[in-house]
Design a protein around this motif. Structure first.
Motif, mmCIF file in Angstrom:
data_model
loop_
_atom_site.group_PDB
_atom_site.id
_atom_site.type_symbol
_atom_site.label_atom_id
_atom_site.label_comp_id
_atom_site.label_asym_id
_atom_site.label_seq_id
_atom_site.Cartn_x
_atom_site.Cartn_y
_atom_site.Cartn_z
ATOM 1 N N ARG A 1 0.844 -1.186 0.000
ATOM 2 C CA ARG A 1 0.000 0.000 0.000
ATOM 3 C C ARG A 1 0.886 1.245 0.000
ATOM 4 N NH1 ARG A 1 -3.625 -1.680 5.118
ATOM 5 N NH2 ARG A 1 -1.495 -1.939 5.862
ATOM 6 N N PRO A 2 0.522 2.264 -0.754
ATOM 7 C CA PRO A 2 1.385 3.462 -0.860
ATOM 8 C C PRO A 2 1.740 4.059 0.490
ATOM 9 C CG PRO A 2 -0.355 3.542 -2.500
ATOM 10 C CD PRO A 2 -0.661 2.350 -1.634
ATOM 11 N N GLN A 3 0.783 4.062 1.454
ATOM 12 C CA GLN A 3 1.070 4.664 2.758
ATOM 13 C C GLN A 3 2.059 3.844 3.567
ATOM 14 O OE1 GLN A 3 -1.845 3.475 1.689
ATOM 15 N NE2 GLN A 3 -3.143 2.670 3.353
ATOM 16 N N ASP A 4 2.189 2.541 3.246
ATOM 17 C CA ASP A 4 3.175 1.705 3.925
ATOM 18 C C ASP A 4 4.517 1.715 3.191
ATOM 19 O OD1 ASP A 4 1.596 0.676 6.098
ATOM 20 O OD2 ASP A 4 0.488 -0.490 4.632
ATOM 21 N N ALA A 5 4.466 1.830 1.877
ATOM 22 C CA ALA A 5 5.706 1.826 1.089
ATOM 23 C C ALA A 5 6.471 3.139 1.216
ATOM 24 C CB ALA A 5 5.386 1.539 -0.379
ATOM 25 N N ALA A 6 5.750 4.256 1.385
ATOM 26 C CA ALA A 6 6.403 5.573 1.406
ATOM 27 C C ALA A 6 7.464 5.692 2.489
ATOM 28 C CB ALA A 6 5.350 6.671 1.545
ATOM 29 N N PRO A 7 7.180 5.327 3.756
ATOM 30 C CA PRO A 7 8.245 5.435 4.767
ATOM 31 C C PRO A 7 9.427 4.506 4.497
ATOM 32 C CG PRO A 7 6.288 4.363 5.701
ATOM 33 C CD PRO A 7 5.898 4.932 4.382
ATOM 34 N N LEU A 8 9.168 3.356 3.884
ATOM 35 C CA LEU A 8 10.279 2.450 3.567
ATOM 36 C C LEU A 8 11.173 3.070 2.509
ATOM 37 C CD1 LEU A 8 8.657 -1.111 3.532
ATOM 38 C CD2 LEU A 8 9.494 0.240 5.435
ATOM 39 N N ARG A 9 10.569 3.704 1.515
ATOM 40 C CA ARG A 9 11.377 4.363 0.481
ATOM 41 C C ARG A 9 12.241 5.462 1.091
ATOM 42 N NH1 ARG A 9 9.895 2.841 -4.616
ATOM 43 N NH2 ARG A 9 7.806 1.923 -4.899
ATOM 44 N N ARG A 10 11.680 6.196 2.062
ATOM 45 C CA ARG A 10 12.475 7.249 2.722
ATOM 46 C C ARG A 10 13.636 6.639 3.492
ATOM 47 N NH1 ARG A 10 7.450 9.348 4.315
ATOM 48 N NH2 ARG A 10 7.853 8.793 6.492
#
Length: 428
Positions: A256-265
């Motif tokens: 899910r985008p909201q879960d993937a975003a912090p991982l990308r950061r």
């Protein structure tokens, strides 16, 4: 004695000092209808090292405890080719009844002491039927003699794990991870497949990186993404960093985008920096929140003790990266002030936050200097990015093989006896 009842049972020396706890039973399968001979117990000592305790060193198996002769060999247990682990390899196996050839599932096995001193063998098998005839109920369980079943010697593909998991249901994630680490790759994958996403996520966080990558690689990609979502962001990012670039990107796209975003950061920071170590999910509150609000957040049972030790006060938005970081309120301060007190009025502004590029040695010195178990990580614009906790710092300070390293073992006060395991070779 049914062997599942031995799981987790304490092992004591004659003086009453605890040596460790039983994690499995080692047997050797024999040809024909001869029942397996019990060689000994796998005992997990204080340091989580697993050692072998021969049955010849067991003086009592009664009242929910194991008593030994008082002398154990602290050398790490290594399973030999001819040996079988009862809990790890026999439970959930599908075998057949000799009489009629009906397929059944092994739920447990029992061992009995022979007239010969301190010798044991497997004598009974507790099984559950599949579909039976018209007079048999589906799922009927029964206890049969070892000689009444066949099929233990053949390696089984697709072996279940429900009974094994039930045996270790009460284990903490770190202890269950230790169980998985010592299973064969085949059984490790089967047990991982049987765990629900949250439980598997907790266990993966406690496993060595090689085991993490192996298990994740054997999951369907959609489920692997679900498990990564259930992991703490910093642990999930560490795991993703071990994967090939194309696999990493594919899994991030499935999340899910909201879960993937912090991982990308997190993946943009160097591993041994504050940014690479931090979690992106600390407790963040606005200054107009009350002490009661803060304590309600701290009570969340899913938070680690380190994350629950303090809350971070920020301007909105209150998801990382937040608005302007204002300071921190320690748990002890929350306990001292009335529930209606605004956290903005008791915030500690003296403790400087860490930039995301702070090196690991500097992070360690910071925590030691200020006697902290967590520290805020803030970017140049003053936004809170996350928090570094002492457990993540320790994970990176210890050697990569710290879970297995003998250098971190603590002794039990008993005397290692070289060659003790070899003394049981005649039992093979």
């Amino acid at each position: 004695m049914f062997i599942s009842h031995l799981s987790g049972v304490a092992v004591f020396d004659p003086n009453g000092d605890e040596v460790g706890r039983v994690r499995d039973v080692v047997v050797i399968l024999r040809v024909g209808k001869l029942p397996p001979r019990v060689l000994g117990l796998v005992v997990e000592v204080v340091s989580r090292r697993r050692i072998f305790l021969p049955m010849t060193r067991v003086t009592s198996l009664e009242s929910g405890q194991v008593i030994t002769t008082g002398v154990v060999n602290l050398r790490r247990f290594e399973q030999r080719a001819a040996e079988t682990l009862v809990l790890g390899e026999l439970l959930d196996r599908r075998v057949r009844l000799v009489d009629g050839g009906e397929e059944v599932t092994v739920l447990d096995v029992a061992m009995v002491q022979l007239p010969a001193r301190r010798e044991w063998e497997i004598d009974k098998v507790f099984v559950r039927r599949g579909k039976g005839g018209p007079l048999r109920r589906r799922g009927e369980a029964l206890t049969v003699e070892w000689s009444a079943v066949t099929g233990f010697s053949a390696e089984e593909q697709g072996q279940g794990a429900a009974t094994l998991l039930a045996t270790f249901e009460q284990l903490r994630p770190a202890d269950l991870a230790n169980v998985l680490h010592h299973l064969s790759a085949k059984r490790r994958a089967e047990v991982a497949a049987a765990l629900d996403d949250d439980r598997l996520a907790d266990v993966l966080e406690e496993l060595p990186e090689d085991d993490q990558v192996e298990i994740l690689g054997k999951l369907a990609e959609e489920r692997a993404a679900d498990v990564l979502e259930a992991m703490d962001p910093d642990d999930a990012a560490d795991l993703l960093s071990e994967l090939p670039e194309e696999d990493k990107e594919r899994l991030l796209e499935l999340m899910r985008p909201q879960d993937a975003a912090p991982l990308r950061r997190l993946l943009t920071y160097e591993e041994r920096t504050a940014g690479g170590l931090m979690t992106t999910e600390p407790i963040v509150l606005r200054p107009d929140a009350t002490v009661a609000d803060a304590l309600a957040r701290v009570r969340n049972k899913d938070l680690s003790p380190a994350l629950a030790a303090q809350v971070y006060v920020c301007r909105p938005p209150d998801e990382t990266p937040t608005g302007k970081y204002l300071g921190v309120v320690h748990f002890q301060r929350l306990l001292r002030d009335p529930p209606f007190t605004l956290v903005g009025s008791i915030v500690d502004t003296d403790l400087r936050p860490l930039p995301p590029d702070t090196s690991l040695p500097a992070v360690t010195s910071y925590l030691a200097t200020y006697n902290m178990v967590a520290a805020p990580v803030v970017d140049e614009s003053g936004s809170l990015l996350g928090a570094v906790t002492v457990d993540d710092v320790l994970d990176h300070l210890l050697p990569e093989d710290w879970r297995d390293s003998a250098a971190h073992d603590t002794t039990t006060g008993l005397t290692p006896v070289p060659g003790l395991r070899e003394a049981t070779d005649e039992q093979h």
